[in-house]
Design a protein around this motif. Sequence first.
Motif, short mmCIF file in Angstrom:
data_model
loop_
_atom_site.label_atom_id
_atom_site.label_comp_id
_atom_site.label_asym_id
_atom_site.label_seq_id
_atom_site.Cartn_x
_atom_site.Cartn_y
_atom_site.Cartn_z
N CYS A 1 39.20 29.67 12.67
CA CYS A 1 39.84 28.40 13.07
C CYS A 1 38.99 27.20 12.66
O CYS A 1 39.51 26.19 12.18
CB CYS A 1 40.07 28.39 14.59
SG CYS A 1 41.53 29.32 15.11
N CYS B 1 47.93 32.30 13.79
CA CYS B 1 47.35 31.29 14.70
C CYS B 1 48.43 30.26 15.04
O CYS B 1 48.75 29.40 14.21
CB CYS B 1 46.15 30.61 14.03
SG CYS B 1 45.46 29.26 15.03
N HIS C 1 45.72 32.60 7.57
CA HIS C 1 45.21 32.26 8.92
C HIS C 1 46.35 31.74 9.81
O HIS C 1 46.50 32.14 10.96
CB HIS C 1 44.11 31.22 8.82
CG HIS C 1 43.66 30.70 10.16
ND1 HIS C 1 42.66 31.30 10.90
CD2 HIS C 1 44.12 29.66 10.92
CE1 HIS C 1 42.51 30.65 12.04
NE2 HIS C 1 43.38 29.64 12.07
#
Lengths: 237, 198
Positions: free
Chosen positions: A6, A36, A32
């Motif tokens: 993150c 997320c 990612h």
Amino acid sequence: MTRLTCAEVEPLLGARALDALPQELASQVDDHVRGCADHAETLAELHRTAAVLPLMVDDREPSPALRERIIDLVRRETAGSEPQDERRQPVRSTNRQRNVFQRFRPAATRLMLAASLVLALGIGYLVGIRTQPELRTVQLHGNQLAPEAEGTLVYAPGQSSAVLTVSGLPALKAGQVYEAWLIRNNAPIDIGVANTDRRLVLRISRDPTSYQVVAITIEPGEQAQPTTNPVIAANVS
Amino acid sequence: MSGAAPGSEREMAALLRQGEVAAIEWLYEQYGRLALGLAYRIVRDDAAAEDVVQDAFLAVWRNAKAFDADRGSLRTWLLAIVRNRAIDHVRGATRLASFPPPLWGSVRLGRATPAPSAEQFPDAWEAVSLELERKQVREALESLPQQQRESLELAYFEGLSQSEIADRTKLPLGTVKSRMRLGLEKIRSFLQARGLEP
């Protein structure tokens, strides 16, 4: 492919939204984001914001040939991919108006007809015609901003006189007004304002058939041009 | 679509999927000039810009079945294609991702209440609404510090990567990254403060 954290993705989101990352890094960010939720939401917001940037450019007038080229190529592709197909219906030339009337609500119809009758008599008086003029009506229905709003425009084609009545409008806040517009060739013309309680009755000294749209917005005081989207509107011609 | 009352984007998207030529005509009438303005802003050549626009409209036509009106507007999709094709043209078609997915939303008016869908407004109002949006977007861009605006424009209109922008502006890469992010966030805040929801 290395999975980014993150903290690594955070500073890359702006560049990703602007398509300014090298392909491999962009793929890593996308990987990612798929796992997320927070960064997926942030990137979606930045994408939507980046998508408004082309609105800052000025229009440019194409050559007349460009339209012909595009339509010709499309028609040729259509003809090449399948024979001219009778199941394909042409676009209805008045589909917008038809849709407006398809949304006509039976419960409101009787009220609108009654209002129309009263208004029709009023128009006959207004235009000074002893015999009953040929009157027409356009029904207006509120959108999501004004789901209870219903309205009727009554007019006699060719006469510079009409009556617009609307009820069920959203309540106004302090300083706001209902502002009515007629629109022709994308140019809105102010035809009146009111700050009455959730309703509006306007006598219009114009021939509505010279315009394409009648609409009402809620404005922070009378405006020369609308600053918000309409809460109720309909095509006139 | 001469003589026809054009429909909303959602209606036209459905007609595009059905292979209605009238729908591409409508799209051209609505956004052809804006598309050409965007292409010209990038390629700086009239003939090349028209080629880009032609290519983009054909791409929309050929890929119409992939378009999902629930995920974004036809306008946004078309303009993203124009932008990518124009940058491909300038950079010699070296980019890999030249056909964007139709997932970006467009600005929608209305903040406190759910945004009305396009089909609820007559077509003439859609054109008025587009002009309102464009005015607000220009003001939003003009409100940015010059360096932030430059970073956004180099990325969007010249197709430069963040590293290329850092080289061009002689700024640290981290500064470029933060300017792009901040610039977008400020535009979003500016538009939201005026009732627009990017």
